[in-house]
Design a protein around this motif. Sequence first.
Motif, short mmCIF file in Angstrom:
data_model
loop_
_atom_site.label_atom_id
_atom_site.label_comp_id
_atom_site.label_asym_id
_atom_site.label_seq_id
_atom_site.Cartn_x
_atom_site.Cartn_y
_atom_site.Cartn_z
N GLY A 106 41.60 89.81 7.60
CA GLY A 106 40.26 90.37 7.56
C GLY A 106 40.23 91.78 8.14
N ARG A 107 39.31 92.55 7.71
CA ARG A 107 39.21 93.93 8.15
C ARG A 107 37.79 94.26 8.60
NH1 ARG A 107 43.56 93.12 8.33
NH2 ARG A 107 45.35 94.15 7.43
N GLY A 108 37.10 93.25 9.18
CA GLY A 108 35.73 93.49 9.57
C GLY A 108 35.60 94.55 10.64
N LEU A 109 36.57 94.63 11.54
CA LEU A 109 36.56 95.61 12.62
C LEU A 109 37.90 96.33 12.61
CD1 LEU A 109 35.01 93.38 15.42
CD2 LEU A 109 33.84 95.04 13.99
N ARG A 110 37.89 97.57 12.96
CA ARG A 110 39.12 98.34 12.92
C ARG A 110 39.42 98.93 14.29
NH1 ARG A 110 43.10 98.07 9.53
NH2 ARG A 110 43.65 100.17 10.16
N GLY A 111 40.61 98.66 14.76
CA GLY A 111 41.18 99.42 15.86
C GLY A 111 40.52 99.21 17.20
N ILE A 112 40.52 100.23 18.01
CA ILE A 112 40.22 100.12 19.44
C ILE A 112 39.04 100.99 19.83
CG2 ILE A 112 42.56 99.51 20.12
CD1 ILE A 112 43.11 102.42 20.64
N HIS A 113 38.09 101.14 18.94
CA HIS A 113 36.94 101.99 19.21
C HIS A 113 35.90 101.21 19.99
CE1 HIS A 113 38.85 104.71 16.47
NE2 HIS A 113 38.82 103.80 15.52
N GLY A 114 35.82 101.44 21.31
CA GLY A 114 34.85 100.74 22.13
C GLY A 114 35.28 99.32 22.44
N ASN A 115 34.33 98.54 23.06
CA ASN A 115 34.56 97.13 23.39
C ASN A 115 35.80 96.98 24.26
OD1 ASN A 115 34.06 94.40 23.37
ND2 ASN A 115 35.25 94.02 21.51
N PHE A 116 35.90 97.82 25.31
CA PHE A 116 37.09 97.83 26.13
C PHE A 116 37.12 96.60 27.05
CE2 PHE A 116 37.15 102.73 25.87
CZ PHE A 116 37.70 102.65 24.61
N SER A 117 38.29 96.37 27.63
CA SER A 117 38.51 95.28 28.56
C SER A 117 37.47 95.33 29.68
CB SER A 117 39.92 95.40 29.15
OG SER A 117 40.15 94.42 30.10
N ALA B 298 49.02 78.18 9.73
CA ALA B 298 47.60 78.47 9.51
C ALA B 298 47.21 79.71 10.31
CB ALA B 298 46.74 77.29 9.92
N GLN B 299 46.45 80.60 9.68
CA GLN B 299 45.95 81.80 10.34
C GLN B 299 44.45 81.63 10.60
OE1 GLN B 299 45.25 86.00 8.58
NE2 GLN B 299 47.32 86.08 9.43
N VAL B 300 44.01 82.02 11.80
CA VAL B 300 42.62 81.84 12.20
C VAL B 300 42.02 83.20 12.57
CG1 VAL B 300 41.06 80.77 13.87
CG2 VAL B 300 43.02 79.50 13.00
N LEU B 301 40.83 83.49 12.02
CA LEU B 301 40.09 84.69 12.35
C LEU B 301 38.79 84.26 13.04
CD1 LEU B 301 41.86 85.34 9.71
CD2 LEU B 301 40.34 87.30 9.44
N VAL B 302 38.59 84.71 14.26
CA VAL B 302 37.41 84.37 15.05
C VAL B 302 36.55 85.63 15.19
CG1 VAL B 302 36.58 83.68 17.33
CG2 VAL B 302 38.53 82.49 16.29
N THR B 303 35.29 85.53 14.79
CA THR B 303 34.35 86.63 14.95
C THR B 303 33.32 86.24 15.99
OG1 THR B 303 34.62 87.21 12.62
CG2 THR B 303 32.76 88.18 13.76
N THR B 304 33.23 87.04 17.06
CA THR B 304 32.30 86.73 18.14
C THR B 304 32.05 87.96 18.99
OG1 THR B 304 31.88 85.26 20.02
CG2 THR B 304 34.15 85.98 19.69
N GLY B 305 30.83 88.17 19.38
CA GLY B 305 30.48 89.23 20.31
C GLY B 305 30.99 90.60 19.93
N GLY B 306 31.05 90.90 18.64
CA GLY B 306 31.52 92.20 18.19
C GLY B 306 33.02 92.33 18.08
N SER B 307 33.75 91.25 18.27
CA SER B 307 35.22 91.29 18.19
C SER B 307 35.70 90.45 17.02
CB SER B 307 35.85 90.76 19.48
OG SER B 307 35.66 91.65 20.55
N LEU B 308 36.77 90.91 16.38
CA LEU B 308 37.51 90.12 15.40
C LEU B 308 38.85 89.76 16.00
CD1 LEU B 308 37.86 88.93 12.54
CD2 LEU B 308 38.85 91.12 11.87
N LEU B 309 39.10 88.48 16.21
CA LEU B 309 40.31 88.00 16.87
C LEU B 309 41.14 87.19 15.89
CD1 LEU B 309 38.52 86.71 20.10
CD2 LEU B 309 39.41 89.01 19.66
N ILE B 310 42.44 87.42 15.87
CA ILE B 310 43.33 86.79 14.90
C ILE B 310 44.50 86.13 15.62
CG2 ILE B 310 44.85 87.19 12.92
CD1 ILE B 310 43.15 89.54 12.17
N ASP B 311 44.88 84.95 15.15
CA ASP B 311 46.10 84.32 15.65
C ASP B 311 46.59 83.33 14.60
OD1 ASP B 311 48.21 83.84 17.31
OD2 ASP B 311 47.02 83.07 18.99
#
Length: 570
Positions: free
Chosen positions: A29-40, A500-513
């Motif tokens: 998925g490409r819903g979000l790109r890169g490291i713009h904002g949403n820092f640790s 199996a690949q999982v894409l989690v969308t939550t709180g403005g983040s796209l997480l993949i594993d």
Amino acid sequence: MSRATLTRRNFLAVGTSALLAGSAGRAPGRGLRGIHGNFSDPAFGLPQLKNVAPQAGLTQVFPNGGFNTKEYIVETTGSGVAIFDYDNDGFLDIFVLSGPGGTNRLYHNEGRGHFVDVTQQMRLSHSGWGQGVCVGDYDNDGFLDLFVTYFGRNILYHNDRGRFFEDVTVQAGLGEVESRYSTGCAFLDFDRDGHLDLFVANYLRFDLENAPKPGENPYCWYRGLPVACGPRGLPFATNLLYRNLGNGRFVDVSKPSGISRLHQSYPLGVLVSDFDGDGWPDIYVACDRSPSLLYINQRNATFTEEGLLRGVALDETGEALSGMGVAAADYDKDGWLDIFRTNFSDEHVSLYRNTGKGNFDDSTVAAGLGGSTGFVGWGCSFVDLDNDTWRDLLWVTGHTFPEVEKLKTDIHYKDRMVLYRNLGNGTFADISRRAGPAFAEQHSSRGAAFGDVDNDGAVEVVVNNQNECPSLIKDMRKRRGNWILLKLEGTVSNRSAIGAQVLVTTGGSLLIDEVRSGGSYLSQNDLRLHFGLGRATAVDRVEVRWPSGIRQIETNLPVNRVVTIQETLR
């Protein structure tokens, strides 16, 4: 949604809102790109890691070669560790490999932070040069099986419904006439037929009776000290791939698949993942003092080795490093799975950023990891310790040669773990010395397995230390972000959902594993997928891309739960 009860803990069983089958080829998925904002988020604080192995009952010593000197290379590579739920009671158990003079041991998780040795009753006692371990339900009966690699002959243990394990190596077609020095392994469904196949890395050809002794040739010295010889100067070996026939038997397809081609490399850690986003599993192999390998799945039962072409064989200067452990994650949230590899002392670790479709740039220095040259690294993982949605890096260390203590330098045979925090802007910071008492301990560690052994949302680490008791590393801190732990069950795909690949969308983040067998250094992590969610109070969307091609969507999942998703076709 419906709630299902398992022994000692509830699962939220999900799977009734599945979508339709997807195409064979797919891209992340490409819903979000890169490291713009949403820092640790620093509000979650620093982890406080502590070794709780003595209190947990992990008190047996695991022999692995000499204490003060090692005569042969087989004494130096060490052994792995696995964490997996062998009896389906909802809690992770621990399997630790041993060298001669001891036995492999299985510890049952009794809950409340305590483990009991069940090796004898589970029929897993075995002594020898244990190397690697991986798990997978190869016969799709709902119980995870064990494959163990050795210097000698490998063993496949069939799990008889959690009651005991049976050595089925010969009847499964995995009995080898030739003695091998096998290391990393992984179950994978390389042809996506619903049955788990098996990849085995072979380090080198080694004959104990005729092997050179320390100091006998130029490859038997380290900083003026005579030490165990190799790997350079020892003959190369070939890797193996076995296809699962679906009837309890495997067939060797190493040659027709292209896996058995002789490469001038010394394979150790194995990592399987879909690096190019086409829906088919690829295989990365960390190699010692030689170019690492990347087998790209050609989707026709063959692989081509493209490590050099794709930028993961060497470092950014073109040097072949001493690869040991290996891990994958989307550390910068750009939708592609990146690779991390541990190496030898006087070499920094390697971070390869996936720039798209399985092509990589060496980003080690740019990410702030270039200064980590004082350690020999082994087991490793990307792990979100504070649940802030950003994957941190933790690895264990320990030199190969006990003799280095004679040098009286800053390089030690026993050394500490290393932890780099993901800052959420493409860089990492070393927080080891501020992250708790576990980092004051020194061991010569090898295998490390990562998973949530008490189902509280915090990932623990089990470490196999040479000639010592294992370590069980737990974060004693209470304040963290929210989390979800996903347990996947295949129906059309292989039962353990490996691949199996999982894409989690939550709180403005796209997480993949991905669900993976093998990994780290000769070890097996939890097959369940842990996602830190930060301050999010619900999971907006989960997309599961099953190996079968089915794409399944679940929405509005609760946080701070273990959730089971079963593959469903509607």
